[in-house]
Scaffold this motif. Structure first.
Motif, PDB file in Angstrom:
ATOM      1  N   ASN A  92       0.778  -1.186  -0.330  1.00 31.08           N
ATOM      2  CA  ASN A  92       0.130  -0.018  -0.124  1.00 31.08           C
ATOM      3  C   ASN A  92       0.893   1.158   0.011  1.00 31.08           C
ATOM      4  O   ASN A  92       1.913   1.080   0.452  1.00 31.08           O
ATOM      5  N   ARG A  93       0.320   2.356  -0.571  1.00 29.88           N
ATOM      6  CA  ARG A  93       1.155   3.579  -0.778  1.00 29.88           C
ATOM      7  C   ARG A  93       0.232   4.609  -0.477  1.00 29.88           C
ATOM      8  O   ARG A  93      -0.998   4.692  -0.758  1.00 29.88           O
ATOM      9  N   THR A  94       0.803   5.919  -0.176  1.00 28.70           N
ATOM     10  CA  THR A  94       0.044   7.241  -0.111  1.00 28.70           C
ATOM     11  C   THR A  94       0.509   7.853  -1.332  1.00 28.70           C
ATOM     12  O   THR A  94       1.424   7.666  -1.901  1.00 28.70           O
ATOM     13  N   ARG A  95      -0.541   8.699  -1.904  1.00 27.33           N
ATOM     14  CA  ARG A  95      -0.144   9.587  -3.065  1.00 27.33           C
ATOM     15  C   ARG A  95       1.075  10.573  -2.731  1.00 27.33           C
ATOM     16  O   ARG A  95       1.813  10.952  -3.602  1.00 27.33           O
ATOM     17  N   GLU A  96       1.322  10.741  -1.619  1.00 27.88           N
ATOM     18  CA  GLU A  96       2.420  11.794  -1.243  1.00 27.88           C
ATOM     19  C   GLU A  96       3.556  11.059  -0.952  1.00 27.88           C
ATOM     20  O   GLU A  96       4.758  11.789  -0.841  1.00 27.88           O
ATOM     21  N   GLU A  97       3.454   9.522  -0.817  1.00 26.27           N
ATOM     22  CA  GLU A  97       4.717   8.881  -0.682  1.00 26.27           C
ATOM     23  C   GLU A  97       5.705   8.947  -1.774  1.00 26.27           C
ATOM     24  O   GLU A  97       5.236   8.790  -3.003  1.00 26.27           O
ATOM     25  N   ARG A  98       6.975   9.173  -1.640  1.00 25.80           N
ATOM     26  CA  ARG A  98       8.000   9.484  -2.656  1.00 25.80           C
ATOM     27  C   ARG A  98       8.229   7.906  -3.269  1.00 25.80           C
ATOM     28  O   ARG A  98       8.090   6.854  -2.753  1.00 25.80           O
ATOM     29  N   LEU A  99       8.424   8.001  -4.598  1.00 24.94           N
ATOM     30  CA  LEU A  99       8.697   6.702  -5.398  1.00 24.94           C
ATOM     31  C   LEU A  99      10.028   5.975  -4.836  1.00 24.94           C
ATOM     32  O   LEU A  99      10.191   4.630  -4.958  1.00 24.94           O
ATOM     33  N   GLU A 100      10.807   7.062  -4.765  1.00 25.61           N
ATOM     34  CA  GLU A 100      12.103   6.142  -4.232  1.00 25.61           C
ATOM     35  C   GLU A 100      11.939   5.119  -2.950  1.00 25.61           C
ATOM     36  O   GLU A 100      12.487   4.186  -3.044  1.00 25.61           O
ATOM     37  N   SER A 101      11.377   5.620  -2.076  1.00 29.41           N
ATOM     38  CA  SER A 101      10.899   4.858  -0.882  1.00 29.41           C
ATOM     39  C   SER A 101      10.025   3.833  -1.212  1.00 29.41           C
ATOM     40  O   SER A 101      10.263   2.594  -0.646  1.00 29.41           O
ATOM     41  N   THR A 102       9.103   3.945  -2.101  1.00 30.35           N
ATOM     42  CA  THR A 102       8.240   2.637  -2.319  1.00 30.35           C
ATOM     43  C   THR A 102       9.068   1.669  -3.147  1.00 30.35           C
ATOM     44  O   THR A 102       8.955   0.445  -2.895  1.00 30.35           O
ATOM     45  N   ALA A 103       9.989   2.054  -3.852  1.00 32.02           N
ATOM     46  CA  ALA A 103      10.976   1.058  -4.713  1.00 32.02           C
ATOM     47  C   ALA A 103      11.777   0.429  -3.699  1.00 32.02           C
ATOM     48  O   ALA A 103      12.053  -0.851  -3.811  1.00 32.02           O
ATOM     49  N   LYS A 104      12.341   1.283  -2.786  1.00 32.52           N
ATOM     50  CA  LYS A 104      13.083   0.571  -1.722  1.00 32.52           C
ATOM     51  C   LYS A 104      12.447  -0.586  -0.975  1.00 32.52           C
ATOM     52  O   LYS A 104      12.762  -1.707  -0.717  1.00 32.52           O
ATOM     53  N   VAL A 105      11.165  -0.261  -0.538  1.00 29.61           N
ATOM     54  CA  VAL A 105      10.321  -1.178   0.233  1.00 29.61           C
ATOM     55  C   VAL A 105      10.210  -2.396  -0.643  1.00 29.61           C
ATOM     56  O   VAL A 105      10.197  -3.632  -0.201  1.00 29.61           O
TER      57      VAL A 105
END
Length: 122
Positions: A92-105
């Motif tokens: 799950n992600r929020t609209r404000e979440e940076r793509l970099e942190s999503t990719a790392k997860v």
């Protein structure tokens, strides 16, 4: 000439298309970058079986076999094999979440799956 399925009547439709595809492509690039750095994704199609016997580290997954499912609230890492496609990780992600942190997860999740033996490519 304009009467094709790709023709967008409304300029807002074009903007929506770009706003969706650009972050998805950027996320795929980031997953490749972080995955190669972490040693869980290879950029060549050949998975090194010799690496598994020499070290205890599992063989990396070929980047060409991975894709991203992307929506505003969820992202997933999709694996394509000879038997079909399947989502191997979903976050799950929020609209404000940076793509970099999503990719790392997602990359850390793939690393954990490989190291725990929950997942084998092939």
């Amino acid at each position: 000439m304009d009467d094709t399925e790709f023709h967008l009547e409304n300029t807002e439709s074009f903007r929506d298309l770009f706003d969706f595809n650009q972050p998805k492509s950027r996320l795929e690039d980031l997953i490749r970058h972080y995955g190669v750095k972490e040693g869980v994704i290879s950029v060549s199609d050949q998975v090194g079986t010799q690496r598994e016997t020499v070290t205890s580290r599992p063989a990396p997954v070929p980047y060409s076999s991975l894709s991203v499912s992307f929506s505003i609230r969820k992202v997933g890492l999709v694996l394509t094999t000879r038997t079909g496609k399947r989502t191997i990780l979903e976050e799950n992600r929020t609209r404000e979440e940076r793509l970099e942190s999503t990719a790392k997860v997602l990359v850390l999740g793939l690393r954990d799956m490989l190291h725990q033996g929950d997942f084998r490519f092939g």
